[in-house]
Design an enzyme around this catalytic site. Structure first.
Site, PDB file in Angstrom:
ATOM      1  N   CYS A   2       0.843  -1.198   0.000  1.00 22.02           N
ATOM      2  CA  CYS A   2       0.000   0.000   0.000  1.00 22.02           C
ATOM      3  C   CYS A   2       0.878   1.248   0.000  1.00 22.02           C
ATOM      4  CB  CYS A   2      -0.943   0.102   1.190  1.00 22.02           C
ATOM      5  SG  CYS A   2      -2.100  -1.249   1.341  1.00 22.02           S
ATOM      6  N   ARG A  27       4.156  -0.453  -4.624  1.00 17.78           N
ATOM      7  CA  ARG A  27       3.895  -0.965  -3.280  1.00 17.78           C
ATOM      8  C   ARG A  27       2.563  -1.697  -3.177  1.00 17.78           C
ATOM      9  NH1 ARG A  27       6.892   1.682   0.939  1.00 17.78           N
ATOM     10  NH2 ARG A  27       5.244   1.093   2.347  1.00 17.78           N
ATOM     11  N   TRP A  73      -3.001  -2.678  -1.542  1.00 12.76           N
ATOM     12  CA  TRP A  73      -2.729  -4.119  -1.658  1.00 12.76           C
ATOM     13  C   TRP A  73      -3.630  -4.754  -0.612  1.00 12.76           C
ATOM     14  CZ3 TRP A  73      -0.901  -8.136   1.399  1.00 12.76           C
ATOM     15  CH2 TRP A  73      -0.385  -9.242   0.729  1.00 12.76           C
ATOM     16  N   ASN A  99      -2.104   2.465   5.836  1.00 11.01           N
ATOM     17  CA  ASN A  99      -1.268   1.301   5.514  1.00 11.01           C
ATOM     18  C   ASN A  99      -1.179   0.466   6.775  1.00 11.01           C
ATOM     19  OD1 ASN A  99      -0.726   2.257   3.019  1.00 11.01           O
ATOM     20  ND2 ASN A  99       1.427   2.740   3.397  1.00 11.01           N
ATOM     21  N   GLY A 100      -1.246  -0.865   6.628  1.00 12.39           N
ATOM     22  CA  GLY A 100      -1.105  -1.716   7.804  1.00 12.39           C
ATOM     23  C   GLY A 100      -2.403  -2.438   8.115  1.00 12.39           C
ATOM     24  N   GLU A 485      16.959 -18.949  -5.581  1.00 17.08           N
ATOM     25  CA  GLU A 485      16.653 -17.588  -6.019  1.00 17.08           C
ATOM     26  C   GLU A 485      16.188 -17.577  -7.484  1.00 17.08           C
ATOM     27  OE1 GLU A 485      16.027 -14.887  -4.767  1.00 17.08           O
ATOM     28  OE2 GLU A 485      16.420 -13.346  -6.265  1.00 17.08           O
ATOM     29  N   LYS A 489      12.560 -16.208  -8.756  1.00 16.02           N
ATOM     30  CA  LYS A 489      12.423 -15.159  -9.781  1.00 16.02           C
ATOM     31  C   LYS A 489      11.461 -15.613 -10.865  1.00 16.02           C
ATOM     32  CE  LYS A 489      13.556 -12.389  -8.238  1.00 16.02           C
ATOM     33  NZ  LYS A 489      14.247 -12.079  -6.990  1.00 16.02           N
ATOM     34  N   GLU A 492       7.705 -15.852  -9.470  1.00 18.92           N
ATOM     35  CA  GLU A 492       6.989 -14.626  -9.078  1.00 18.92           C
ATOM     36  C   GLU A 492       6.643 -13.726 -10.256  1.00 18.92           C
ATOM     37  OE1 GLU A 492       8.887 -11.911  -6.294  1.00 18.92           O
ATOM     38  OE2 GLU A 492      10.836 -12.280  -7.161  1.00 18.92           O
ATOM     39  N   HIS A 508      16.646 -37.979  -4.693  1.00 18.67           N
ATOM     40  CA  HIS A 508      15.838 -38.361  -3.530  1.00 18.67           C
ATOM     41  C   HIS A 508      14.359 -38.001  -3.715  1.00 18.67           C
ATOM     42  CE1 HIS A 508      19.392 -39.479  -1.292  1.00 18.67           C
ATOM     43  NE2 HIS A 508      19.944 -38.328  -1.634  1.00 18.67           N
ATOM     44  N   LYS A 607       5.869  -4.698  -3.355  1.00 20.90           N
ATOM     45  CA  LYS A 607       7.296  -4.521  -3.179  1.00 20.90           C
ATOM     46  C   LYS A 607       7.704  -4.640  -1.726  1.00 20.90           C
ATOM     47  CE  LYS A 607      11.430  -3.758  -4.508  1.00 20.90           C
ATOM     48  NZ  LYS A 607      12.100  -4.940  -5.066  1.00 20.90           N
TER      49      LYS A 607
END
Ligand code: M6R
Length: 612
Positions: A2, A27, A73, A99-100, A485, A489, A492, A508, A607
């Site tokens: 947000c 954001r 968001w 926000n929050g 990583e 990438k 996402e 395995h 983000k």
């Protein structure tokens, strides 16, 4: 997660708000809205991106010199016009952005409904607007006081900006565990959840501290008080950020720009900390605490997502080069699994944004246990930077693409510097090896440049996996966290399911998945386990898997076995991740573009993740 922007002064507020929201869209981007005051509070909000809101404002043309804006968001309530911020009180006079999360919103909502307040949305935010109205009418106090009283009743983490039709020249901003920055202009104030929308208006900012309320009235000095009503002197700081850093600079996406910035950002991270000619490394932030780190029971590295992957490489580096025991833990697990931590431990927190709620919560917990906290953070002045006892900024500059790229390699650079410096101090590095490491680290920016020049080849390879549904990433030793990583990438930004594994683990279980539809990306640069990696590649080929290998320049054996090969320059093993991750970033980028995905703003992601 947000974004908030607000303005009060003599200029038209809505263009400032819309432009600011565009800057903050990274954001959160499922809905956006503004409220502008012109006799009455005029709220415009829309599901979707800021551009949708822009179309609405072009039609309705709101005017007024005081306003608040938000890009969302979703946490409470699905993305929709009605759940978008700003939210208003029952009488429509008070509007706020938030926000929050307010954790006790259900209890408060029921109590307020009993008092006659009518709710329009499913959000936790709306509760606060009604609560402020309740205190305003009950006690007939100024807006800042009714906000303060209302905040006494809410539980959670938040940053808010509030406006009131009955006090038309005033904005109230407050925060608890979620960032808020106030920009100071000439007879005007700006507010934002981070500095990016402020930089084009002013260089003078005040970072609001936890549990502080600010009153912004043009013509008056900025007034700040704590939640306990104690006056505070605003600490004005100069913004060190250029507008160009926030633009795409000719690249089609921020992610691609940030991938290509890496030779510079790695060099920036080393500036003043490494001298290859004179052969020395130093980390200013670590000097006072070096002994404590060397004698710690253990170092615990924590973070989330990509930062956690960097932490894993940090573990390999510090144990290998400095022989200090290290553990790496997801911040969310460290916080809630009741770990044994005491003053003999040193916790190293990794975070690009410096605002990740899981990491922040873990740090609050370990602080109570007496551990020393060392921060490795990108965003200057962020909450994580402030909670730490000591630390080093990675100096990667603003990272806008949701997928972290340049922050990751800057984190690795910093961790390499830390491991090498500790290794020298601990006498665990032979002087010749120390010299070799320092010189080679200094060469990394050029070697990254060399890999970036292969972008076109990598793009062609990307075409071969763009229609895959799954992908497997394999690596050994230092390359294992790089495999994790690489997989993160790809998933996402392209939404292809991908997993990273230590190469030896394949037999395995994951080997059962391999057939002609499974691309396997093998990081095959390690010299120490080369033969074993050759065997892993043979095992994949025997099951008709498609192999894309990342090899050291001049490699012949693995190249022969692979369907596609990306060569990277030779380096010493502990520094390999700084190079081997680059082709994986480019591969994911091109696959995502070919699949027509929104590279910079992938679905469901934000983000900076400021909720636990
Ligand atoms: O800002 P932080 O480094 O604390 O963020 C941690 C993760 O949320 C972040 O790395 C996330 O996994 C990225 N989207 C990865 O590209």
């Amino acid at each position: 997660m947000c974004g908030i922007v607000a303005y009060v002064g003599s200029k038209e507020a809505s263009p400032i708000l819309l432009h600011g929201l565009k800057r903050l869209e990274y954001r959160g981007y499922d809905s956006a809205g503004i409220a502008v005051l012109n006799d009455q509070v005029n709220v415009l909000k829309k599901k979707g991106k800021v551009d949708e809101l822009k179309k609405l404002t072009q039609k309705l043309k709101p005017t007024g010199t005081l306003g608040i804006g938000h890009t969302r968001w979703a946490t409470h309530g699905a993305p929709s016009d009605v759940n978008a911020h700003p939210h208003t009180s029952t009488d429509g006079k008070i509007a706020l952005v938030h926000n929050g999360i307010f954790e006790n919103c259900d209890t408060l909502r029921s109590a307020l409904q009993k008092l006659g307040h009518t709710f329009r949305s499913e959000t936790d935010t709306e509760v606060l607007a009604h609560l402020i109205q309740e205190y305003k009418s009950r006690y007939n106090v100024p807006l800042e006081e009714s906000v303060r009283l209302a905040l006494e009743k809410v539980v959670g983490a938040y940053a808010i900006v509030v406006m009131d039709q009955d006090e038309p020249n005033k904005l109230i901003a407050a925060r608890k565990a979620s960032p808020l920055v106030i920009g100071l202009g000439k007879n005007e104030f700006y507010v934002a959840s981070d500095a990016t929308p402020l930089v084009e208006h002013t260089r003078e900012v005040v970072y609001l501290q936890d549990e502080e309320i600010a009153v912004l009235e043009p013509g008056q000095k900025l007034s700040i008080k704590t939640f306990r009503n104690e006056p505070q002197k605003p600490a004005i700081v100069e913004l060190d950020m250029e507008i160009e850093e926030l633009e795409k600079g000719g690249f089609p996406h921020f992610m691609l720009k940030e991938i290509h910035q890496q030779p510079d950002t790695i060099a920036d991270c080393m500036r003043g900390r490494l001298n290859a000619k004179e052969v020395w490394t130093r980390l200013g932030g670590m000097e006072t605490y070096r002994e404590r780190m060397m004698n710690a029971n253990r170092l615990i590295i924590t973070g989330c997502g990509t930062s956690w992957h960097a932490g894993l490489i940090g573990e390999y580096l510090i144990e290998d080069l400095a022989r200090i025991p290290v553990e790496v833990e997801y911040a969310s697990e460290l916080r809630y699994r009741n770990p044994v931590i005491n003053s003999g431990d040193v916790v190293i927190a990794l975070s690009q944004s410096g605002e990740t709620a899981d990491t922040l919560a873990a740090l609050q917990h370990v602080k109570e246990k007496g551990a020393l906290i060392y921060g490795i953070v990108n965003a200057v002045g962020s909450s994580i930077a402030r909670i730490t006892d000591a630390g080093s900024y990675i100096h990667a500059g603003p990272e806008i693409g949701v997928a972290s790229t340049k922050a990751f390699t800057a984190q690795l650079t910093l961790l390499s510097l830390m491991a090498i410096t500790l290794g020298k101090a601990n006498n665990t590095l032979h002087p010749e090896y120390y010299k070799e490491l320092v010189k080679e680290l200094g060469e990394i920016p050029n070697k990254v440049r060399n890999i970036l020049a292969k972008d076109e080849t990598i793009k062609q390879i990307a075409a071969s996996i763009k229609d895959a549904s799954n992908a497997l990433y394999l690596g050994r030793g230092y390359n294992f966290p790089v495999a994790l990583e690489g997989a993160l990438k790809l998933k996402e930004i392209s939404y292809i399911h991908a997993e990273g594994y230590p190469a030896a683990e394949m037999k395995h279980g994951p080997i059962a998945l391999i057939d002609e539809n499974m691309p396997v990306i093998v990081l095959a640069t390690n010299l120490s386990a080369y033969d074993k990696i050759v065997s892993n590649v043979q095992e994949v080929k025997a099951r008709k898997g498609m192999v894309i290998s990342v090899v050291t320049e001049g490699d012949k054996r693995i190249k022969q076995l692979s369907d596609y090969t990306i060569e990277i320059p030779r380096t010493i093993e502990p520094l390999t991740p700084l190079l081997s991750v680059i082709p994986l970033q480019l591969l994911s980028y091109h696959v995502a573009v070919m699949r027509d995905c929104n590279v910079d703003q992938p679905r469901n992601l934000a983000k900076s993740v400021t909720v636990e």
